[in-house]
Design a protein around this motif. Sequence first.
Motif, PDB file in Angstrom:
ATOM      1  N   HIS A 117      -0.421  -2.936   7.067  1.00  0.00           N
ATOM      2  CA  HIS A 117       1.487  -3.692   6.644  1.00  0.00           C
ATOM      3  C   HIS A 117       1.761  -4.571   7.237  1.00  0.00           C
ATOM      4  N   GLN A 118       2.619  -5.391   6.914  1.00  0.00           N
ATOM      5  CA  GLN A 118       3.749  -5.880   7.251  1.00  0.00           C
ATOM      6  C   GLN A 118       4.975  -5.761   7.880  1.00  0.00           C
ATOM      7  N   GLY A 157       1.969 -14.630   3.092  1.00  0.00           N
ATOM      8  CA  GLY A 157       3.202 -14.292   2.154  1.00  0.00           C
ATOM      9  C   GLY A 157       3.362 -12.652   2.193  1.00  0.00           C
ATOM     10  N   LEU A 158       4.315 -11.806   1.849  1.00  0.00           N
ATOM     11  CA  LEU A 158       4.368 -10.719   1.298  1.00  0.00           C
ATOM     12  C   LEU A 158       2.959 -10.353   0.623  1.00  0.00           C
ATOM     13  N   ALA A 159       2.178  -9.246   0.968  1.00  0.00           N
ATOM     14  CA  ALA A 159       1.017  -8.852   0.155  1.00  0.00           C
ATOM     15  C   ALA A 159       1.368  -7.809  -0.376  1.00  0.00           C
ATOM     16  N   PRO A 160       1.100  -7.390  -1.923  1.00  0.00           N
ATOM     17  CA  PRO A 160       1.099  -6.018  -1.974  1.00  0.00           C
ATOM     18  C   PRO A 160       1.268  -4.417  -1.486  1.00  0.00           C
ATOM     19  N   HIS A 161       2.380  -3.450  -1.939  1.00  0.00           N
ATOM     20  CA  HIS A 161       1.989  -2.740  -0.662  1.00  0.00           C
ATOM     21  C   HIS A 161       2.203  -1.445  -1.557  1.00  0.00           C
ATOM     22  N   VAL A 162       1.227  -0.532  -1.638  1.00  0.00           N
ATOM     23  CA  VAL A 162       0.886   0.549  -2.490  1.00  0.00           C
ATOM     24  C   VAL A 162       1.362   2.183  -1.814  1.00  0.00           C
ATOM     25  N   TYR A 163       1.407   2.900  -2.359  1.00  0.00           N
ATOM     26  CA  TYR A 163       1.358   4.382  -1.559  1.00  0.00           C
ATOM     27  C   TYR A 163       0.448   4.574  -2.036  1.00  0.00           C
ATOM     28  N   SER A 172       0.898   0.854   2.528  1.00  0.00           N
ATOM     29  CA  SER A 172      -0.078   0.376   3.270  1.00  0.00           C
ATOM     30  C   SER A 172      -0.321  -0.752   2.045  1.00  0.00           C
ATOM     31  N   VAL A 173      -1.177  -2.309   2.230  1.00  0.00           N
ATOM     32  CA  VAL A 173      -1.446  -3.154   1.977  1.00  0.00           C
ATOM     33  C   VAL A 173      -2.198  -2.485   0.692  1.00  0.00           C
ATOM     34  N   GLU A 174      -2.384  -3.186  -0.253  1.00  0.00           N
ATOM     35  CA  GLU A 174      -3.510  -2.712  -1.674  1.00  0.00           C
ATOM     36  C   GLU A 174      -4.906  -2.807  -0.866  1.00  0.00           C
ATOM     37  N   GLU A 175      -5.671  -2.186  -1.552  1.00  0.00           N
ATOM     38  CA  GLU A 175      -6.670  -2.437  -1.293  1.00  0.00           C
ATOM     39  C   GLU A 175      -7.704  -3.052  -1.162  1.00  0.00           C
ATOM     40  N   VAL A 203      -0.454  -9.139   8.801  1.00  0.00           N
ATOM     41  CA  VAL A 203      -0.827  -7.587   8.107  1.00  0.00           C
ATOM     42  C   VAL A 203      -1.645  -7.068   9.705  1.00  0.00           C
ATOM     43  N   HIS A 204      -1.310  -6.144  10.201  1.00  0.00           N
ATOM     44  CA  HIS A 204      -2.063  -5.160  11.147  1.00  0.00           C
ATOM     45  C   HIS A 204      -1.675  -3.171  10.947  1.00  0.00           C
TER      46      HIS A 204
END
Length: 313
Positions: A117-118, A157-163, A172-175, A203-204
């Motif tokens: 995540h970020q 920048g901000l990555a797509p985060h999904v459940y 979490s950041v999209e696979e 991202v970490h």
Amino acid sequence: MDFVKADDPRIGDTLAREGVVFIDRFFDAEKVAEIRRQLRRYIDDVLPTVPRAHHEYHPDGALRSMTDMHRYDPWFREFGTDPRLLDFFREAVPWDPELFYLEIFPKAPHTGPLLAHQELFATPMDPPQYLHLWVALDDVHDENAGFYFYRRSHRLGLAPHVYTKPGAGLPSVEESVLERLSPYRVQPDFPAGSAALFDGMTVHGSKANVTDRMRMALVIAVRGTATKVSDDQQIFTSIMARFFREEIGVQACDPNDRFFALGGDEAGAERVLKRIETDYHVVITAEDFRAHDTPHTLAMKLIDSKGWETVNS
């Protein structure tokens, strides 16, 4: 990536280029031991007085995190605002830093991973001047929740985060993004006292702790003195939306979505109210919930309710 000394003049350039810098022996063994003694005192003497909004437990009762420790204890407040520490951050970035929060993550034995995540996704601020200093208080390696980073991901920048599944606690950041970033993934071993300084956009995540021993780490976060962070209304609307998602088992919930229209039932509403009471020491009746059954209106009820000053004291 190599570990560098805390006074290495290349830290700022490396942070700007890579988004993360690994620092050798940021705290020596004596300082690590002192932090651990103060941490034990905090858990025994201070934690029982801290609102549940600022500490969290796993379902089995193991301590998961303690946040905003500087607000509740003079030792940690002095530690987090030490001018020498702020000078270290100041040398690394072209903006003036101030303490944002100080927290501890005791990674309990046999607990699962923290997905990639970020920090700026969870805590947006303008401008995005946000740094984390993560310090290992134990030797950290792959088996006891190794900590990993995606170098240079801060540039995207901000990555797509999904459940990852309905009701999942954290996005979490999209696979597919992680797959593209995989050549930049790094996961060094961290001897106790060593640290990672990283950008809020980097991202970490951390792996599962498959050992029988607790793994301890300290986080000191700073932000620019001129930054603006989401206000209480925005923050608690987001929290209420998360409660709705987790208790109903849906992946999306907007600020004005109604709980029962999303598929929630009376039992789910009771669970939401119990979480509010446990975390914020505020009792909201079922009748009030029905009259304030969107994340936005429920957040406003929480903020305005009797007892809010106790939470923020």
